[in-house]
Design a protein around this motif. Structure first.
Motif, short mmCIF file in Angstrom:
data_model
loop_
_atom_site.label_atom_id
_atom_site.label_comp_id
_atom_site.label_asym_id
_atom_site.label_seq_id
_atom_site.Cartn_x
_atom_site.Cartn_y
_atom_site.Cartn_z
N SER A 77 1.07 -0.84 -0.02
CA SER A 77 0.24 -0.28 0.04
C SER A 77 0.73 1.34 0.21
CB SER A 77 -0.94 0.22 1.40
OG SER A 77 -0.13 0.44 2.08
N GLU A 78 0.49 2.60 -0.59
CA GLU A 78 1.25 3.33 -0.19
C GLU A 78 1.21 4.43 1.14
OE1 GLU A 78 2.21 5.82 -2.91
OE2 GLU A 78 1.83 3.93 -3.77
N PRO A 79 2.07 5.12 1.59
CA PRO A 79 1.62 4.92 2.41
C PRO A 79 0.10 6.61 3.00
CG PRO A 79 3.69 6.33 1.51
CD PRO A 79 3.30 5.64 0.54
N VAL A 80 -0.15 6.04 3.67
CA VAL A 80 -1.23 6.52 4.39
C VAL A 80 -0.58 7.70 5.85
CG1 VAL A 80 -3.03 7.02 5.72
CG2 VAL A 80 -2.32 5.05 3.77
N PRO A 81 -1.74 9.12 5.46
CA PRO A 81 -0.99 10.58 6.85
C PRO A 81 -1.59 9.43 7.76
CG PRO A 81 -2.25 10.74 5.17
CD PRO A 81 -2.43 9.36 4.54
N ASP A 82 -0.63 9.76 8.55
CA ASP A 82 -0.98 9.92 9.95
C ASP A 82 -2.29 10.02 11.35
OD1 ASP A 82 1.78 7.62 10.39
OD2 ASP A 82 3.01 9.40 10.81
N VAL A 83 -2.93 9.25 10.42
CA VAL A 83 -4.89 9.82 11.59
C VAL A 83 -4.87 8.74 12.32
CG1 VAL A 83 -4.94 11.55 10.04
CG2 VAL A 83 -5.85 8.82 9.90
N SER B 89 -21.68 9.07 19.27
CA SER B 89 -22.27 9.92 18.62
C SER B 89 -21.24 10.91 17.12
CB SER B 89 -23.00 11.19 19.26
OG SER B 89 -21.88 12.20 20.10
N SER B 90 -19.69 10.33 16.88
CA SER B 90 -19.21 11.19 15.95
C SER B 90 -18.46 10.06 15.91
CB SER B 90 -18.82 12.16 16.74
OG SER B 90 -17.63 11.83 17.60
N ILE B 91 -17.58 10.54 14.45
CA ILE B 91 -16.78 9.74 14.37
C ILE B 91 -15.13 11.37 13.71
CG2 ILE B 91 -15.46 7.91 12.39
CD1 ILE B 91 -17.71 7.21 12.02
N ARG B 92 -14.32 10.85 13.99
CA ARG B 92 -13.33 12.25 14.05
C ARG B 92 -12.30 12.02 13.90
NH1 ARG B 92 -13.98 15.91 19.50
NH2 ARG B 92 -13.55 13.63 20.05
N PHE B 93 -11.43 12.52 13.04
CA PHE B 93 -9.96 12.48 12.83
C PHE B 93 -9.55 13.44 12.87
CE2 PHE B 93 -12.22 10.17 9.56
CZ PHE B 93 -11.03 9.05 8.69
N PHE B 94 -7.27 12.56 14.19
CA PHE B 94 -6.98 14.27 14.35
C PHE B 94 -5.91 13.68 13.86
CE2 PHE B 94 -9.49 12.89 17.82
CZ PHE B 94 -10.82 14.81 18.05
N SER C 32 0.45 15.99 15.78
CA SER C 32 -0.09 17.19 17.12
C SER C 32 -0.67 17.25 17.29
CB SER C 32 -0.54 18.55 15.70
OG SER C 32 -1.53 18.05 14.98
N GLY C 33 -2.01 16.63 16.83
CA GLY C 33 -3.01 16.00 18.11
C GLY C 33 -4.02 16.73 17.90
N THR C 34 -4.16 17.96 17.00
CA THR C 34 -5.52 18.67 16.64
C THR C 34 -5.91 17.67 15.19
OG1 THR C 34 -4.59 18.85 14.13
CG2 THR C 34 -3.55 20.03 16.20
N GLU C 35 -7.30 18.15 15.83
CA GLU C 35 -9.15 17.54 15.27
C GLU C 35 -8.25 18.37 13.34
OE1 GLU C 35 -13.70 16.74 14.39
OE2 GLU C 35 -12.05 17.39 16.13
N VAL C 36 -8.50 16.87 12.49
CA VAL C 36 -8.20 17.41 11.50
C VAL C 36 -9.31 17.15 10.46
CG1 VAL C 36 -5.85 17.32 10.88
CG2 VAL C 36 -6.85 15.30 10.82
N TYR C 37 -10.51 16.41 10.36
CA TYR C 37 -12.05 16.33 10.37
C TYR C 37 -12.44 15.40 11.26
CZ TYR C 37 -14.66 15.12 6.04
OH TYR C 37 -15.37 15.40 5.08
#
Length: 154
Positions: free
Chosen positions: A45-51, A58-63, A67-72
């Motif tokens: 596989s191609e490298p996937v960003p570290d998330v 009640s939610s699905i979130r990406f960080f 950095s630990g910041t929420e990205v999406y």
């Protein structure tokens, strides 16, 4: 207690034990599928960003893992959402999850709108785990009430 009531209690205890063993077996089988899919995905596989994907009820979130910041947040705080299992296809940027309120397996592409939620499977009783196979383009999922592992082809 009478002999009949002792048999009834013993039968109920055996049923509960068998049910717990079946649930444990189903969860182990799904974990094995997830490990195999992860191993296959890591081969070429191609490298996937570290998330980091966080699935709350009640939610699905990406960080961002660095950095630990929420990205999406592809799916967030809807009254009907009850996330149990989650998986992610980094190449197609698609999130898959099981929802016990809708009794379904769902997916959404990370295009920013959240409008194209797709139902993969429905009319389940208690959908639990989910795993995506990027090579076969299958979604594997479990239903802990029906004691099954099922597959849907995308």
């Amino acid at each position: 207690p009478t002999t009949a009531s002792r048999r009834s209690v013993l039968g109920t205890a055996r049923w509960k034990r068998d049910r717990m063993l079946n649930n444990a077996r189903t969860q182990f089988q799904l974990a094995l599928v997830v490990v195999v899919v992860a191993l296959l995905a890591s081969i070429e596989s191609e490298p996937v960003p570290d998330v980091l994907i966080v699935a709350e009820s009640s939610s699905i979130r990406f960080f961002d893992a660095t950095s630990g910041t929420e990205v999406y947040a592809p799916v967030r705080n809807t009254k009907t959402l009850r996330v149990v299992g989650v998986d992610y296809d980094g190449e197609k940027q698609t999130v898959f999850w099981t929802d016990t309120t809708l009794d379904s397996v769902l997916s959404v592409r990370l295009n920013g709108t959240g409008a194209d939620v797709r139902t993969i499977a429905k009319r389940l009783v208690i959908p639990s785990g989910v795993a995506y196979d990027p090579y076969g383009e299958h979604v594997y999922f479990t239903d802990s009430s029906l004691d099954i592992i099922a597959m849907a082809t995308l």
